[in-house]
Design a protein around this motif. Sequence first.
Motif, PDB file in Angstrom:
ATOM      1  N   VAL A   7      15.685  23.849  14.353  1.00 26.53           N
ATOM      2  CA  VAL A   7      15.742  22.423  14.056  1.00 26.53           C
ATOM      3  C   VAL A   7      17.207  22.036  13.899  1.00 26.53           C
ATOM      4  CG1 VAL A   7      14.985  20.539  12.577  1.00 26.53           C
ATOM      5  CG2 VAL A   7      13.506  22.534  12.893  1.00 26.53           C
ATOM      6  N   LEU A   8      17.626  21.051  14.673  1.00 18.09           N
ATOM      7  CA  LEU A   8      19.002  20.566  14.692  1.00 18.09           C
ATOM      8  C   LEU A   8      19.042  19.195  14.030  1.00 18.09           C
ATOM      9  CD1 LEU A   8      21.958  20.802  15.788  1.00 18.09           C
ATOM     10  CD2 LEU A   8      21.102  19.778  17.921  1.00 18.09           C
ATOM     11  N   PHE A   9      19.817  19.069  12.959  1.00 15.73           N
ATOM     12  CA  PHE A   9      19.861  17.841  12.171  1.00 15.73           C
ATOM     13  C   PHE A   9      21.146  17.059  12.400  1.00 15.73           C
ATOM     14  CE2 PHE A   9      16.904  20.429   9.726  1.00 15.73           C
ATOM     15  CZ  PHE A   9      15.970  19.515   9.255  1.00 15.73           C
ATOM     16  N   VAL A 104      18.201  26.653  11.339  1.00 11.83           N
ATOM     17  CA  VAL A 104      18.526  25.276  10.947  1.00 11.83           C
ATOM     18  C   VAL A 104      20.006  25.021  11.224  1.00 11.83           C
ATOM     19  CG1 VAL A 104      16.679  24.887   9.295  1.00 11.83           C
ATOM     20  CG2 VAL A 104      18.732  26.076   8.540  1.00 11.83           C
ATOM     21  N   HIS A 105      20.288  23.921  11.910  1.00 15.89           N
ATOM     22  CA  HIS A 105      21.624  23.682  12.427  1.00 15.89           C
ATOM     23  C   HIS A 105      22.037  22.220  12.232  1.00 15.89           C
ATOM     24  CE1 HIS A 105      20.737  27.534  14.300  1.00 15.89           C
ATOM     25  NE2 HIS A 105      19.653  26.974  14.829  1.00 15.89           N
ATOM     26  N   LEU A 106      23.334  22.003  12.235  1.00 15.67           N
ATOM     27  CA  LEU A 106      23.907  20.666  12.089  1.00 15.67           C
ATOM     28  C   LEU A 106      24.480  20.208  13.421  1.00 15.67           C
ATOM     29  CD1 LEU A 106      24.927  18.342  10.170  1.00 15.67           C
ATOM     30  CD2 LEU A 106      27.053  19.668   9.964  1.00 15.67           C
ATOM     31  N   GLY A 107      24.138  18.983  13.841  1.00 18.15           N
ATOM     32  CA  GLY A 107      24.693  18.411  15.065  1.00 18.15           C
ATOM     33  C   GLY A 107      25.108  16.975  14.811  1.00 18.15           C
ATOM     34  N   THR A 108      26.410  16.716  14.645  1.00 20.39           N
ATOM     35  CA  THR A 108      26.857  15.419  14.161  1.00 20.39           C
ATOM     36  C   THR A 108      28.117  14.921  14.865  1.00 20.39           C
ATOM     37  OG1 THR A 108      27.550  14.213  12.149  1.00 20.39           O
ATOM     38  CG2 THR A 108      28.148  16.540  12.276  1.00 20.39           C
ATOM     39  N   ASN A 109      28.210  13.622  15.049  1.00 23.19           N
ATOM     40  CA  ASN A 109      29.424  12.985  15.551  1.00 23.19           C
ATOM     41  C   ASN A 109      30.371  12.746  14.381  1.00 23.19           C
ATOM     42  OD1 ASN A 109      28.503  12.842  18.172  1.00 23.19           O
ATOM     43  ND2 ASN A 109      28.017  10.663  18.119  1.00 23.19           N
ATOM     44  N   TYR A 124      28.922  22.247   3.990  1.00 21.41           N
ATOM     45  CA  TYR A 124      27.899  22.325   5.033  1.00 21.41           C
ATOM     46  C   TYR A 124      27.878  23.682   5.736  1.00 21.41           C
ATOM     47  CZ  TYR A 124      26.205  17.511   4.981  1.00 21.41           C
ATOM     48  OH  TYR A 124      25.596  16.349   4.630  1.00 21.41           O
ATOM     49  N   ASP A 125      29.011  24.341   5.831  1.00 20.59           N
ATOM     50  CA  ASP A 125      29.040  25.639   6.517  1.00 20.59           C
ATOM     51  C   ASP A 125      28.147  26.661   5.834  1.00 20.59           C
ATOM     52  OD1 ASP A 125      30.723  24.696   8.416  1.00 20.59           O
ATOM     53  OD2 ASP A 125      32.439  25.942   7.880  1.00 20.59           O
ATOM     54  N   ASP A 126      27.948  26.491   4.541  1.00 21.84           N
ATOM     55  CA  ASP A 126      27.130  27.436   3.787  1.00 21.84           C
ATOM     56  C   ASP A 126      25.635  27.120   3.871  1.00 21.84           C
ATOM     57  OD1 ASP A 126      29.425  28.768   2.891  1.00 21.84           O
ATOM     58  OD2 ASP A 126      29.641  27.418   1.181  1.00 21.84           O
ATOM     59  N   VAL A 127      25.304  25.955   4.409  1.00 19.93           N
ATOM     60  CA  VAL A 127      23.912  25.501   4.437  1.00 19.93           C
ATOM     61  C   VAL A 127      23.251  25.785   5.788  1.00 19.93           C
ATOM     62  CG1 VAL A 127      22.402  23.479   4.255  1.00 19.93           C
ATOM     63  CG2 VAL A 127      24.380  23.701   2.725  1.00 19.93           C
ATOM     64  N   PHE A 128      24.014  25.591   6.871  1.00 22.03           N
ATOM     65  CA  PHE A 128      23.430  25.664   8.211  1.00 22.03           C
ATOM     66  C   PHE A 128      23.858  26.927   8.953  1.00 22.03           C
ATOM     67  CE2 PHE A 128      23.375  21.235   7.002  1.00 22.03           C
ATOM     68  CZ  PHE A 128      22.080  20.874   7.330  1.00 22.03           C
ATOM     69  N   ASP A 129      23.001  27.361   9.844  1.00 21.98           N
ATOM     70  CA  ASP A 129      23.289  28.553  10.638  1.00 21.98           C
ATOM     71  C   ASP A 129      24.422  28.292  11.623  1.00 21.98           C
ATOM     72  OD1 ASP A 129      21.166  29.993   9.414  1.00 21.98           O
ATOM     73  OD2 ASP A 129      19.742  28.959  10.721  1.00 21.98           O
ATOM     74  N   VAL A 130      24.351  27.160  12.318  1.00 22.10           N
ATOM     75  CA  VAL A 130      25.389  26.762  13.268  1.00 22.10           C
ATOM     76  C   VAL A 130      25.765  25.318  12.972  1.00 22.10           C
ATOM     77  CG1 VAL A 130      25.985  26.439  15.698  1.00 22.10           C
ATOM     78  CG2 VAL A 130      24.496  28.336  15.034  1.00 22.10           C
ATOM     79  N   ASN A 131      27.070  25.042  12.865  1.00 25.23           N
ATOM     80  CA  ASN A 131      27.566  23.693  12.574  1.00 25.23           C
ATOM     81  C   ASN A 131      28.262  23.146  13.808  1.00 25.23           C
ATOM     82  OD1 ASN A 131      27.431  23.129   9.355  1.00 25.23           O
ATOM     83  ND2 ASN A 131      27.662  25.312   9.777  1.00 25.23           N
ATOM     84  N   LEU A 132      27.757  22.059  14.337  1.00 25.09           N
ATOM     85  CA  LEU A 132      28.229  21.500  15.601  1.00 25.09           C
ATOM     86  C   LEU A 132      28.773  20.092  15.374  1.00 25.09           C
ATOM     87  CD1 LEU A 132      25.020  22.699  17.358  1.00 25.09           C
ATOM     88  CD2 LEU A 132      27.286  23.649  17.837  1.00 25.09           C
ATOM     89  N   TYR A 133      30.095  19.974  15.408  1.00 27.52           N
ATOM     90  CA  TYR A 133      30.767  18.687  15.233  1.00 27.52           C
ATOM     91  C   TYR A 133      31.300  18.221  16.587  1.00 27.52           C
ATOM     92  CZ  TYR A 133      30.756  19.813  10.227  1.00 27.52           C
ATOM     93  OH  TYR A 133      30.388  20.136   8.939  1.00 27.52           O
ATOM     94  N   ALA A 145      25.560  16.303  27.400  1.00 26.50           N
ATOM     95  CA  ALA A 145      26.408  17.492  27.346  1.00 26.50           C
ATOM     96  C   ALA A 145      26.578  17.995  25.918  1.00 26.50           C
ATOM     97  CB  ALA A 145      27.775  17.205  27.970  1.00 26.50           C
ATOM     98  N   PHE A 146      26.521  17.079  24.942  1.00 25.12           N
ATOM     99  CA  PHE A 146      26.588  17.500  23.538  1.00 25.12           C
ATOM    100  C   PHE A 146      25.448  18.459  23.236  1.00 25.12           C
ATOM    101  CE2 PHE A 146      25.277  17.286  19.156  1.00 25.12           C
ATOM    102  CZ  PHE A 146      26.457  17.259  18.424  1.00 25.12           C
ATOM    103  N   PHE A 147      24.264  18.105  23.675  1.00 27.11           N
ATOM    104  CA  PHE A 147      23.071  18.902  23.371  1.00 27.11           C
ATOM    105  C   PHE A 147      23.012  20.185  24.200  1.00 27.11           C
ATOM    106  CE2 PHE A 147      22.279  14.439  22.509  1.00 27.11           C
ATOM    107  CZ  PHE A 147      21.970  14.503  21.153  1.00 27.11           C
ATOM    108  N   GLU A 148      23.535  20.124  25.407  1.00 23.36           N
ATOM    109  CA  GLU A 148      23.608  21.333  26.226  1.00 23.36           C
ATOM    110  C   GLU A 148      24.542  22.347  25.573  1.00 23.36           C
ATOM    111  OE1 GLU A 148      24.874  19.650  29.882  1.00 23.36           O
ATOM    112  OE2 GLU A 148      22.919  18.740  30.324  1.00 23.36           O
ATOM    113  N   LYS A 149      25.697  21.872  25.091  1.00 24.38           N
ATOM    114  CA  LYS A 149      26.638  22.754  24.401  1.00 24.38           C
ATOM    115  C   LYS A 149      26.043  23.248  23.084  1.00 24.38           C
ATOM    116  CE  LYS A 149      31.063  21.209  26.262  1.00 24.38           C
ATOM    117  NZ  LYS A 149      32.460  20.831  25.915  1.00 24.38           N
ATOM    118  N   ALA A 150      25.301  22.371  22.417  1.00 23.11           N
ATOM    119  CA  ALA A 150      24.679  22.754  21.147  1.00 23.11           C
ATOM    120  C   ALA A 150      23.703  23.910  21.360  1.00 23.11           C
ATOM    121  CB  ALA A 150      23.957  21.556  20.531  1.00 23.11           C
TER     122      ALA A 150
END
Length: 206
Positions: A7-9, A104-109, A124-133, A145-150
Motif C-alpha cells: 500500500v502506497l500512501f 507500506v510505503h510513502l509516495g508524495t510530491n 517518516y523514514d522510520d514509519v515506511f518501508d520505502v519513502n518516495l519523494y 512515470a512517478f508510479f513506474e519509478k515507485a
Amino acid sequence: MTTIRHVLFDADGVLQQVRGGFYTAAETVLGEHARAVLDEASERERPLLAGDEDFLPVLAQVLREQGREDVAATDLYAAVWQNTEPSAESFDLVRRLRAAGYGVHLGTNQVKRRAEYMRTVLGYDDVFDVNLYSCELGVAKPDPAFFEKAATRIGADAASVLFVDDHPANVDGARSAGMAAVHWCLDEGHDALVDRLAAHGVHPAG
C-alpha cells in the motif's frame, strides 16, 4: 485480479494536514493577503517538486511581488509548510497494515526542503518501508512515470500495489501506470478508507 501486497500512501490530506488549514495557517502571518500569496506560491512550487532547488527564495520573491516584503519567507514557511500535523489514525492504520503483512510505503510530491523536514522532524523514514519523494525521483504526480519509478523502488509489480491519494488526477496517474488506486481524504473518515481498501482485498490487522 492480482493480489495486493503493498500500500502506497500520499502524505498531505491522507497522512497529515496543515494545522487549521492551509490558508488559515497563513493568515496568522499574512492576514487578508494569505490566499493571494499562497495561490501564487503554490504555482511557483510546482516546477520545484521534481528537482532540488530551494523553495525559500521562490517564496521570498512571491512575497516581494505581492507587496509583503515585511514578511520573512522563513516565517511564512514555518507557519504553513512546517505547521504539519500527522494523523494518528492514519499512522495506526499503517501499523495495522504492516502487522497484516503488507509493505507500506510513502509516495508524495514535495520540494527538497519539506521532504527533509518530513524525514528528520516528522520521522517518516522510520514509519515506511520505502519513502518516495518527487524531488528525489525527479518526477511528480500525476505523471505515470512517478508510479513506474515507485514500483521499481518498492521492488514489486505495479499491479500488486494499491495507491491512496486525495487528488483524483493522482489516482488516475497511478491507474494508468498499472497500480490499483483509491481516492480518499482525511475529511471522509478512516472507516471509509478501510472500506475502500477492503474492496481491493486489503485488510489491516485488528
